[in-house]
Structures are given as C-alpha cells and as structure tokens.
Design a protein around this motif. Structure first.
Motif, PDB file in Angstrom:
ATOM      1  N   TYR A  18      -8.720  -6.896   0.660  1.00 26.52           N
ATOM      2  CA  TYR A  18      -7.348  -6.399   0.637  1.00 26.52           C
ATOM      3  C   TYR A  18      -6.508  -7.079   1.707  1.00 26.52           C
ATOM      4  O   TYR A  18      -5.350  -7.440   1.476  1.00 26.52           O
ATOM      5  CB  TYR A  18      -7.333  -4.880   0.855  1.00 26.52           C
ATOM      6  CG  TYR A  18      -7.967  -4.089  -0.267  1.00 26.52           C
ATOM      7  CD1 TYR A  18      -7.987  -4.578  -1.569  1.00 26.52           C
ATOM      8  CD2 TYR A  18      -8.537  -2.846  -0.029  1.00 26.52           C
ATOM      9  CE1 TYR A  18      -8.564  -3.851  -2.596  1.00 26.52           C
ATOM     10  CE2 TYR A  18      -9.112  -2.103  -1.048  1.00 26.52           C
ATOM     11  CZ  TYR A  18      -9.131  -2.613  -2.339  1.00 26.52           C
ATOM     12  OH  TYR A  18      -9.696  -1.889  -3.351  1.00 26.52           O
ATOM     13  N   LEU A  34      -7.185  -2.420  -8.484  1.00 28.32           N
ATOM     14  CA  LEU A  34      -5.943  -3.176  -8.374  1.00 28.32           C
ATOM     15  C   LEU A  34      -5.546  -3.811  -9.702  1.00 28.32           C
ATOM     16  O   LEU A  34      -4.367  -3.864 -10.043  1.00 28.32           O
ATOM     17  CB  LEU A  34      -6.082  -4.264  -7.302  1.00 28.32           C
ATOM     18  CG  LEU A  34      -6.134  -3.801  -5.847  1.00 28.32           C
ATOM     19  CD1 LEU A  34      -6.278  -5.001  -4.921  1.00 28.32           C
ATOM     20  CD2 LEU A  34      -4.900  -2.993  -5.481  1.00 28.32           C
ATOM     21  N   SER A  85      -4.033  -1.091 -11.844  1.00 26.38           N
ATOM     22  CA  SER A  85      -2.710  -0.762 -11.321  1.00 26.38           C
ATOM     23  C   SER A  85      -1.687  -1.836 -11.667  1.00 26.38           C
ATOM     24  O   SER A  85      -0.555  -1.541 -12.062  1.00 26.38           O
ATOM     25  CB  SER A  85      -2.785  -0.560  -9.804  1.00 26.38           C
ATOM     26  OG  SER A  85      -1.521  -0.245  -9.279  1.00 26.38           O
ATOM     27  N   LEU A  86      -2.089  -3.111 -11.553  1.00 25.80           N
ATOM     28  CA  LEU A  86      -1.194  -4.223 -11.883  1.00 25.80           C
ATOM     29  C   LEU A  86      -0.804  -4.192 -13.356  1.00 25.80           C
ATOM     30  O   LEU A  86       0.371  -4.334 -13.711  1.00 25.80           O
ATOM     31  CB  LEU A  86      -1.865  -5.555 -11.538  1.00 25.80           C
ATOM     32  CG  LEU A  86      -1.129  -6.832 -11.997  1.00 25.80           C
ATOM     33  CD1 LEU A  86       0.231  -6.940 -11.324  1.00 25.80           C
ATOM     34  CD2 LEU A  86      -1.968  -8.073 -11.720  1.00 25.80           C
ATOM     35  N   MET A 136       1.595  -1.467 -14.129  1.00 21.83           N
ATOM     36  CA  MET A 136       2.915  -1.817 -13.623  1.00 21.83           C
ATOM     37  C   MET A 136       3.643  -2.754 -14.574  1.00 21.83           C
ATOM     38  O   MET A 136       4.804  -2.537 -14.939  1.00 21.83           O
ATOM     39  CB  MET A 136       2.781  -2.470 -12.246  1.00 21.83           C
ATOM     40  CG  MET A 136       4.048  -3.145 -11.726  1.00 21.83           C
ATOM     41  SD  MET A 136       5.363  -1.986 -11.350  1.00 21.83           S
ATOM     42  CE  MET A 136       4.772  -1.334  -9.793  1.00 21.83           C
ATOM     43  N   TRP A 140       4.732  -5.052  -4.893  1.00 26.70           N
ATOM     44  CA  TRP A 140       3.697  -4.213  -5.504  1.00 26.70           C
ATOM     45  C   TRP A 140       2.393  -4.322  -4.729  1.00 26.70           C
ATOM     46  O   TRP A 140       1.735  -3.320  -4.464  1.00 26.70           O
ATOM     47  CB  TRP A 140       3.461  -4.618  -6.969  1.00 26.70           C
ATOM     48  CG  TRP A 140       2.212  -3.994  -7.507  1.00 26.70           C
ATOM     49  CD1 TRP A 140       2.057  -2.706  -7.922  1.00 26.70           C
ATOM     50  CD2 TRP A 140       0.926  -4.609  -7.621  1.00 26.70           C
ATOM     51  NE1 TRP A 140       0.752  -2.478  -8.302  1.00 26.70           N
ATOM     52  CE2 TRP A 140       0.037  -3.626  -8.119  1.00 26.70           C
ATOM     53  CE3 TRP A 140       0.430  -5.883  -7.350  1.00 26.70           C
ATOM     54  CZ2 TRP A 140      -1.299  -3.889  -8.360  1.00 26.70           C
ATOM     55  CZ3 TRP A 140      -0.904  -6.140  -7.583  1.00 26.70           C
ATOM     56  CH2 TRP A 140      -1.754  -5.156  -8.084  1.00 26.70           C
ATOM     57  N   THR A 184       2.340  -2.424  -1.509  1.00 25.54           N
ATOM     58  CA  THR A 184       2.252  -0.984  -1.760  1.00 25.54           C
ATOM     59  C   THR A 184       0.875  -0.583  -2.286  1.00 25.54           C
ATOM     60  O   THR A 184       0.229   0.328  -1.758  1.00 25.54           O
ATOM     61  CB  THR A 184       3.332  -0.560  -2.776  1.00 25.54           C
ATOM     62  OG1 THR A 184       4.618  -0.882  -2.240  1.00 25.54           O
ATOM     63  CG2 THR A 184       3.265   0.929  -3.053  1.00 25.54           C
ATOM     64  N   ALA A 185       0.405  -1.278  -3.316  1.00 24.74           N
ATOM     65  CA  ALA A 185      -0.865  -0.921  -3.953  1.00 24.74           C
ATOM     66  C   ALA A 185      -2.050  -1.137  -3.026  1.00 24.74           C
ATOM     67  O   ALA A 185      -2.979  -0.314  -2.988  1.00 24.74           O
ATOM     68  CB  ALA A 185      -1.044  -1.738  -5.242  1.00 24.74           C
ATOM     69  N   ASN A 206      -2.313   1.536  -0.499  1.00 28.47           N
ATOM     70  CA  ASN A 206      -2.868   2.735  -1.132  1.00 28.47           C
ATOM     71  C   ASN A 206      -4.390   2.650  -1.204  1.00 28.47           C
ATOM     72  O   ASN A 206      -5.107   3.619  -0.920  1.00 28.47           O
ATOM     73  CB  ASN A 206      -2.276   2.904  -2.529  1.00 28.47           C
ATOM     74  CG  ASN A 206      -2.615   4.249  -3.134  1.00 28.47           C
ATOM     75  OD1 ASN A 206      -2.783   5.230  -2.414  1.00 28.47           O
ATOM     76  ND2 ASN A 206      -2.710   4.293  -4.446  1.00 28.47           N
ATOM     77  N   GLU A 207      -4.908   1.477  -1.558  1.00 30.08           N
ATOM     78  CA  GLU A 207      -6.356   1.306  -1.646  1.00 30.08           C
ATOM     79  C   GLU A 207      -7.006   1.352  -0.258  1.00 30.08           C
ATOM     80  O   GLU A 207      -8.084   1.906  -0.073  1.00 30.08           O
ATOM     81  CB  GLU A 207      -6.686  -0.028  -2.332  1.00 30.08           C
ATOM     82  CG  GLU A 207      -6.349  -0.055  -3.815  1.00 30.08           C
ATOM     83  CD  GLU A 207      -7.090   1.006  -4.598  1.00 30.08           C
ATOM     84  OE1 GLU A 207      -8.289   1.240  -4.342  1.00 30.08           O
ATOM     85  OE2 GLU A 207      -6.458   1.630  -5.462  1.00 30.08           O
ATOM     86  N   THR A 240      -1.498   8.024   2.942  1.00 33.04           N
ATOM     87  CA  THR A 240      -0.860   7.245   1.886  1.00 33.04           C
ATOM     88  C   THR A 240       0.590   7.657   1.727  1.00 33.04           C
ATOM     89  O   THR A 240       1.500   6.815   1.702  1.00 33.04           O
ATOM     90  CB  THR A 240      -1.597   7.459   0.545  1.00 33.04           C
ATOM     91  OG1 THR A 240      -2.974   7.148   0.714  1.00 33.04           O
ATOM     92  CG2 THR A 240      -1.004   6.589  -0.548  1.00 33.04           C
ATOM     93  N   SER A 266       1.788   4.799 -12.110  1.00 37.25           N
ATOM     94  CA  SER A 266       0.539   4.111 -11.759  1.00 37.25           C
ATOM     95  C   SER A 266      -0.655   4.982 -12.045  1.00 37.25           C
ATOM     96  O   SER A 266      -0.540   6.055 -12.591  1.00 37.25           O
ATOM     97  CB  SER A 266       0.576   3.735 -10.278  1.00 37.25           C
ATOM     98  OG  SER A 266       0.733   4.879  -9.475  1.00 37.25           O
TER      99      SER A 266
END
Length: 408
Positions: free
Chosen positions: A211, A238, A241-242, A245, A273, A276-277, A280-281, A291, A408
């Motif tokens: 990450y 990820l 999530s991508l 999005m 993105w 942000t993502a 979160n991970e 978060t 998401s």
C-alpha cells in the motif's frame, strides 16, 4: 452555526455512539450574546435539525446519537423536529434542568415517547438533590478529571443500577487502561481517541508495504497509470473497490483489465481514489473511527482551502488531512511514518512541526473536531471567515463520507 461529532466508544475502542455539539453564534464577535446562550435552541434544537436534514445514517451509521438540550429546549416540540427513530436518540440534559416538578414530568413524557435520556455536568454535591431526575436517566456522563470514578461507580451500581455510565474527558490511553481495571463502564470519551498517538514500535506488515508503495507511486509528480494499476492488482480488496468506482462513474462500459479501469479514471481521479482507498485498507486493523477520522479530516481540510485563500492547494490539503493519522495507522511516530511515503515538504512541516502555510488549516480542523468553539471562533475572526461557510464545509464532508461508502 458550528457543529461537530464526538465519538463515544466501548472498552474495545469500538464506536458505539456520537455526541453532536453545536454553537449557533460566534460569541467573540458578539460577546453580549453569551448571557443569552441558554436560548440558542429555544425554537429548535440544532442537533435534531442536523440529523433531520442530513439523515441519521450519514452522521452515525447504526449508532446512537446524543443531542444537547437545556431547560428551554426540553419543552419544544421535539417529536416534530426530527423524523429519526426515537430509540436512536439520547437527549442530553445539562445542569440547567433542575429537579422541579415541571422538568421531571417532561422527562417522563419524553421517555414515554421513546426517547432515551442522559445528563452531564452534574457535580457530586448535587447527586442527592437530583435523585428523582437521575432515576429517570438512561445515561450519566461523568467527567474523569472532576469526579473520582472509582468511588462513583459503586454508588451508581447501588443507587441507580439501570443507569449507563459514560466516562468523558479521558486524557490518555494510560487513563483509559486504568478505567478498565476499575470495572466495566458502558461508554468512554476522550481526546486521546481522536488525536493520534506519538510513539510505537510495530513493524509494517508486508501487505501494508504494498500500500505504501502504491501511495508513493501516485504521489509522484507525474506517475505512470500502468505502474499504479499493476500494484493495485496485487490486492483483491483494492481491485474490487476500483472496479466498483469505475462502474459507478460509467455504467455502460465493459472493463477489460485493471489497467483499463485505471485509464478510465484518469490520473487525477485515480490518485485521489488510491489515496482514499489505500488509507482505508491501512486502517483495516484499527478502530473504524480512525478511517472515519482520516477521511473527514481530509475532505474538511480540502473544503476549507478557499476560506484560507489556498484553493490551488486543495489536493495537498486533502492529503494532509488524510495522513494526519498516519502515525496511528503505521504504529510509528509521525516523522518516521512520513519517511515511508512521498509527501511534499509543506505537508511534512504541517504534520510533524505544525509549521508552514498548511499548519493553520490543520490546527483549525483539530480544534473544530474537539468542539473547542472559543478557539474556533478566534481563528475565524483572525481570518475573517464566515461561520456558515465553515458549517457548509464540515457538513459537505459528512455527505461526501456517506456517498464514498455507498458507492464502495
């Protein structure tokens, strides 16, 4: 109006409720209004107005929400001010609601309507006098710095066994650990939970290393989309999530590869993105409040940029807010944590030394989330910032946070 959410958590540091704290006026500009502050919510209760306009799910997901009331607002038509489920609301009274018949009857009436009740700022010497009111309370908030909690717990266990005890104004993790040894309390609140810690020794796990590599790629001046997409492809969460999005943005396009999805987003949106993502991970093994805190700080700082005449640096301010809890996420001092990611010197100075042109916005965000309204008011006066603009910047952050997780 100013408004902020203060988290209340359990002994496992999981958020179980929020308190909404508001202020309708800048009393530094109008000091004469201080004497009439009691009447701020005479016609309507700000916290209920906010819940009704934004939706309780935006503010608190599935958690309970504490809303301030006083000796005037308790008699307003509370039931018509907010359509949120009454069992989700706790009406938080202060010491201005005295143990007189009209208040006792009103509290009984509100309880019959389905509202929960709480009281705060009640000194020890008033406990006996407030017996009838305390007997009607679902919660009592006890100030850790003003009350001997060790002595108070057996008193309430004996006299009011059904009341839930919330210990507030806890100064540090050490104090929190001491409280847990005294006995189980229902809720806790403290600045240490919202302000990142300053030291730890834990090594970064292999997945977190990926990450951080991804963050370093996208925060380079002119990064390669394909390189970023390849690193995203190493992590299933990820990738999912991508794709969600991209599908949300363009429902009629067939995504053929991760690189294709990245190209559809474009460099600017992909960077935003990923920041942000990935954060979160990185927070996945932390309390979920971390978060929420990092994302709200990021968006709030970005929204404040025009008010500080820094609109051209809004993206950097977003990143500054996002990384303001990086020390917590990585279990390292901030200076060491920032060495692992590529950020500008301006962001580094703000987060490590609290210096530079971005530092005032970070300071404002921190004071705001603590509901330190006097200091927030002072800062607004210094910068000639309108209170309503700040309110819109913060509530927009809440709406953005809600939409972020809806898609998401």
């Amino acid at each position: 109006m100013l408004v902020t959410l203060i988290p209340l958590f359990d002994e496992n540091m999981e958020v179980r409720a929020y308190s909404i704290f508001t202020q309708k006026r800048n009393y530094l500009l109008n000091p004469s209004l201080l004497s009439t502050a009691l009447y701020d919510d005479a016609a309507s209760i700000s916290g209920l107005d906010l819940i009704d306009s934004m939706g309780i799910e935006t503010l608190s997901a599935d958690n309970t929400v504490f809303v301030e009331i006083n000796s005037i607002s308790i008699f307003t038509d509370i039931e018509n001010q907010c359509s949120a489920p009454r069992q989700r609301l706790v009406l938080l009274a202060d010491h201005t609601i005295v143990p007189e018949e009209m208040y006792i009857n009103r509290i009984k009436q509100l309880r019959k309507m389905g509202y929960q009740m709480a009281i705060r700022k009640l000194p020890i010497e008033k406990f006996a006098e407030y017996h009838e009111i305390l007997a009607l309370m679902d919660y009592i908030l006890l100030d850790y710095k003003k009350i001997n909690i060790a002595n108070a717990k057996p008193f309430f266990d004996k006299m009011y066994p059904n009341i839930k005890i919330c210990v507030v104004d806890i100064g540090s993790q050490e104090d929190f650990d001491k409280l847990k040894k005294i006995g189980k309390f229902d809720l806790y609140e403290g600045a240490f939970f919202r302000v990142p810690v300053a030291e730890a020794q834990t090594e970064v796990s292999p997945l977190k290393t990926n990450y951080i590599e991804l963050l370093n790629i996208v925060n380079d001046v002119d990064f390669d989309l394909s390189e970023a997409a390849d690193v995203v492809g190493r992590d299933t969460a990820l990738v999912i999530s991508l794709l969600k999005m991209v599908n949300h943005m363009s429902r009629n396009s067939e995504i053929t590869s991760i690189r294709h999805a990245a190209a559809m987003l474009g460099q600017k949106e992909l960077k935003k993105w990923i920041n942000t993502a990935v954060t979160n991970e990185l927070c996945s093994d932390r309390p979920s409040e971390i978060t929420r805190l990092s994302l709200l700080r990021a968006k709030f700082a970005e929204n404040l940029a025009p008010l500080y005449e820094m609109a051209g640096q809004s993206s950097e301010l977003f990143l500054m807010g996002l990384f303001s809890v990086l020390d917590v996420i990585l279990d390292k001092p901030m200076e060491e944590a920032l060495k692992m990611v590529k950020v500008s010197k301006e962001i580094e100075h703000a987060l490590v030394d609290h210096t530079g042109e971005m530092a005032p916005i970070l300071d404002f965000v921190l004071q705001y989330e603590m509901a330190n309204w006097q200091e927030v008011s002072r800062l607004m006066v210094l910068k000639n910032i309108d209170m309503n603009d700040v309110y819109e910047a913060y509530t927009d952050s809440l709406k953005w946070y809600r939409e972020l997780f809806h898609q998401s």
